[in-house]
Design a protein around this motif. Structure first.
Motif, PDB file in Angstrom:
ATOM      1  N   VAL A 200      -6.126   5.525  -0.395  1.00 31.24           N
ATOM      2  CA  VAL A 200      -5.526   4.508   0.214  1.00 31.24           C
ATOM      3  C   VAL A 200      -5.057   4.900   1.766  1.00 31.24           C
ATOM      4  O   VAL A 200      -4.635   3.594   1.972  1.00 31.24           O
ATOM      5  CB  VAL A 200      -4.065   4.661  -0.351  1.00 31.24           C
ATOM      6  CG1 VAL A 200      -2.999   3.725  -0.364  1.00 31.24           C
ATOM      7  CG2 VAL A 200      -4.208   4.482  -2.243  1.00 31.24           C
ATOM      8  N   GLN A 201      -4.403   5.842   2.731  1.00 31.05           N
ATOM      9  CA  GLN A 201      -4.619   5.859   3.862  1.00 31.05           C
ATOM     10  C   GLN A 201      -5.200   5.456   4.854  1.00 31.05           C
ATOM     11  O   GLN A 201      -4.972   4.653   5.437  1.00 31.05           O
ATOM     12  CB  GLN A 201      -4.639   7.938   3.694  1.00 31.05           C
ATOM     13  CG  GLN A 201      -3.490   8.382   2.917  1.00 31.05           C
ATOM     14  CD  GLN A 201      -3.137   9.715   2.733  1.00 31.05           C
ATOM     15  OE1 GLN A 201      -3.747  10.793   4.094  1.00 31.05           O
ATOM     16  NE2 GLN A 201      -1.648  10.412   2.555  1.00 31.05           N
ATOM     17  N   LEU A 202      -6.414   5.749   4.193  1.00 26.55           N
ATOM     18  CA  LEU A 202      -7.573   4.994   4.488  1.00 26.55           C
ATOM     19  C   LEU A 202      -7.161   3.266   4.589  1.00 26.55           C
ATOM     20  O   LEU A 202      -7.845   2.597   5.958  1.00 26.55           O
ATOM     21  CB  LEU A 202      -9.427   5.534   4.223  1.00 26.55           C
ATOM     22  CG  LEU A 202      -9.876   6.665   4.656  1.00 26.55           C
ATOM     23  CD1 LEU A 202     -11.150   6.432   4.060  1.00 26.55           C
ATOM     24  CD2 LEU A 202      -9.254   6.973   5.602  1.00 26.55           C
TER      25      LEU A 202
ATOM     26  N   PRO B 224      -2.870   8.916  -7.866  1.00 24.78           N
ATOM     27  CA  PRO B 224      -2.669  10.284  -8.239  1.00 24.78           C
ATOM     28  C   PRO B 224      -3.271  10.532  -6.572  1.00 24.78           C
ATOM     29  O   PRO B 224      -3.765   9.993  -5.942  1.00 24.78           O
ATOM     30  CB  PRO B 224      -4.823   9.652  -9.229  1.00 24.78           C
ATOM     31  CG  PRO B 224      -4.893   8.784  -9.365  1.00 24.78           C
ATOM     32  CD  PRO B 224      -3.811   7.471  -9.141  1.00 24.78           C
ATOM     33  N   ALA B 225      -3.764  11.921  -6.707  1.00 23.52           N
ATOM     34  CA  ALA B 225      -3.808  12.611  -5.944  1.00 23.52           C
ATOM     35  C   ALA B 225      -5.241  12.380  -5.403  1.00 23.52           C
ATOM     36  O   ALA B 225      -5.796  12.501  -3.525  1.00 23.52           O
ATOM     37  CB  ALA B 225      -4.119  14.381  -5.995  1.00 23.52           C
TER      38      ALA B 225
ATOM     39  N   LEU C  74       0.922  -1.046  -0.219  1.00 22.01           N
ATOM     40  CA  LEU C  74       0.338  -0.160   0.116  1.00 22.01           C
ATOM     41  C   LEU C  74       0.849   1.202  -0.370  1.00 22.01           C
ATOM     42  O   LEU C  74       0.309   1.999  -0.483  1.00 22.01           O
ATOM     43  CB  LEU C  74      -0.877  -0.498   1.864  1.00 22.01           C
ATOM     44  CG  LEU C  74      -1.900  -0.893   1.326  1.00 22.01           C
ATOM     45  CD1 LEU C  74      -2.998  -1.021   2.477  1.00 22.01           C
ATOM     46  CD2 LEU C  74      -3.422  -0.540   0.245  1.00 22.01           C
ATOM     47  N   ARG C  75       2.453   1.198   0.776  1.00 23.99           N
ATOM     48  CA  ARG C  75       3.515   2.586   0.500  1.00 23.99           C
ATOM     49  C   ARG C  75       3.185   2.382  -0.866  1.00 23.99           C
ATOM     50  O   ARG C  75       3.474   4.086  -1.461  1.00 23.99           O
ATOM     51  CB  ARG C  75       3.548   2.227   1.476  1.00 23.99           C
ATOM     52  CG  ARG C  75       5.303   3.778   1.735  1.00 23.99           C
ATOM     53  CD  ARG C  75       6.177   3.297   2.647  1.00 23.99           C
ATOM     54  NE  ARG C  75       5.198   2.228   4.566  1.00 23.99           N
ATOM     55  CZ  ARG C  75       6.596   1.896   5.405  1.00 23.99           C
ATOM     56  NH1 ARG C  75       7.912   2.079   4.619  1.00 23.99           N
ATOM     57  NH2 ARG C  75       5.386   1.831   5.757  1.00 23.99           N
ATOM     58  N   GLN C  76       3.591   1.613  -1.266  1.00 18.02           N
ATOM     59  CA  GLN C  76       3.673   1.956  -2.703  1.00 18.02           C
ATOM     60  C   GLN C  76       3.403   2.561  -3.311  1.00 18.02           C
ATOM     61  O   GLN C  76       3.504   3.066  -4.664  1.00 18.02           O
ATOM     62  CB  GLN C  76       4.784   0.104  -3.661  1.00 18.02           C
ATOM     63  CG  GLN C  76       6.191  -0.281  -2.652  1.00 18.02           C
ATOM     64  CD  GLN C  76       6.390  -1.561  -3.253  1.00 18.02           C
ATOM     65  OE1 GLN C  76       6.169  -2.426  -3.794  1.00 18.02           O
ATOM     66  NE2 GLN C  76       7.538  -1.936  -2.637  1.00 18.02           N
ATOM     67  N   VAL C  77       2.071   1.834  -3.173  1.00 20.97           N
ATOM     68  CA  VAL C  77       0.837   2.295  -4.326  1.00 20.97           C
ATOM     69  C   VAL C  77       0.277   3.288  -3.685  1.00 20.97           C
ATOM     70  O   VAL C  77       0.305   4.817  -4.773  1.00 20.97           O
ATOM     71  CB  VAL C  77      -0.639   1.354  -3.952  1.00 20.97           C
ATOM     72  CG1 VAL C  77      -1.849   2.033  -4.407  1.00 20.97           C
ATOM     73  CG2 VAL C  77      -0.403  -0.054  -4.462  1.00 20.97           C
TER      74      VAL C  77
END
Length: 334
Positions: free
Chosen positions: A172-174, A165-166, A157-160
């Motif tokens: 993704v953070q959730l 995109p913004a 997920l960190r790589q994703v």
């Protein structure tokens, strides 16, 4: 075998014949006294003669009652003990005094309790050892399989997140936070299943970590006082102390509705060299509740190390649990 041989050697007349002999002796003595006395019985019976007969009968009944009470009295004590005996509270015995069938029965009952307590302790030890082994296995699998998988998910997920995109960054953070929370929960479960800090840093550090996590999760104010100069207990006894403290705090969280909890661990010399664990809360108390499976589980653990576990009302309100663990002797015995 030695107990059985001792009982066979001390076995005398059966109880039935002892009672018959007691009654026969009383009546024989009464008959002899009556025959040797100048007392006579008229027809009809005079008042003075009736009084003499009543006194003689009363004396015979009193002597018979006293003799039978001496013979059968231990049976009443045995009945009361049989009604109250609990194998999770070892040491309940009747004094082995005198001889005869009643005393032999008490000796047999005490010997039976010795065997049952030994067998119960051995069976409990095997069950709890299997339980701890299963806990270690599950904890290891959670750590190696689930923990590593969630760690891999977080790295992915960190790589994703770096390439997303913004407009997708927040989603993704959730997902990252959810995976991180799941990993934390898995680690907490692993710590509860297998207290690695107990093996690595010792009992005091393990209990400190336990009460700190308890206070964080429940919001209850916890006051701890752990003596720095505890005598060595051995791995098995330390695990019993840790598990009893863990279960006691769990019970407080579930049932006590307490605002403050105090956990003490200190040496005591009141009943020989021992270490005492105290868990005191200011909750609603015991009331009329009966001991549940959790309390009986703690008693079974205490039996494994010849410890004494008591639970009762605290003088200032709430509930107090005490675990007194004897310190092993120089040779490792208790």
């Amino acid at each position: 075998m030695a107990q059985e041989a001792r009982l066979r050697a001390g076995r005398g007349l059966p109880l039935f014949w002892r009672v018959c002999l007691v009654n026969g002796a009383v009546f024989a003595v009464g008959t002899a006294v009556l025959a040797a006395s100048p007392a006579t019985v008229s027809t009809p019976v005079l008042a003075r003669e009736a009084l003499v007969l009543a006194v003689g009968l009363s004396a015979m009944l009193l002597a018979n009652g006293l003799l039978l009470r001496t013979t059968l009295g231990p049976l009443d004590r045995l009945r009361l003990l049989m009604e109250d005996v609990d194998l999770l509270r070892p040491g309940q015995r009747l004094p082995e005094q005198g001889s005869g069938p009643a005393s032999d029965l008490i000796r047999s009952f005490n010997a039976m309790l010795d065997r049952l307590e030994a067998e119960r302790a051995a069976a409990s030890g095997q069950a709890l050892a299997a339980q701890e082994a299963e806990r270690r296995r599950v904890a290891q699998e959670l750590h190696d399989e689930v923990g590593q998988s969630l760690t891999a998910v977080l790295l992915g997920l960190r790589q994703v997140a770096d390439r997303a995109p913004a407009e997708l960054q927040q989603e993704v953070q959730l997902v990252q936070e959810s995976a991180r929370a799941s990993l934390d929960e898995v680690r907490q479960v692993v710590r509860r299943l297998r207290p690695g800090v107990l093996d690595d840093l010792g009992l005091v550090s393990a209990l400190t970590s336990l009460v700190t996590e308890y206070a964080r999760l429940t919001g209850v104010e916890v006051c701890r006082r752990f003596s720095p100069d505890l005598p060595p207990l051995g791995p098995e006894a330390e695990l019993v102390v840790y598990r009893v403290a863990q279960e006691a705090l769990t019970n407080v969280a579930r049932h006590a509705a307490a605002r403050r909890v105090r956990v003490d661990l200190s040496p005591t010399f009141a009943a020989g060299d021992a270490v005492q664990l105290r868990v005191v809360d200011d909750g609603r108390g015991l009331g009329d509740s009966r001991e549940g499976a959790a309390m009986r589980g703690m008693r079974e653990r205490a039996m494994l190390v010849a410890a004494t576990l008591t639970l009762g009302a605290h003088e200032e309100g709430g509930t107090e649990l005490r675990l007194l663990v004897p310190v092993p002797g120089p040779g490792g015995g208790r």
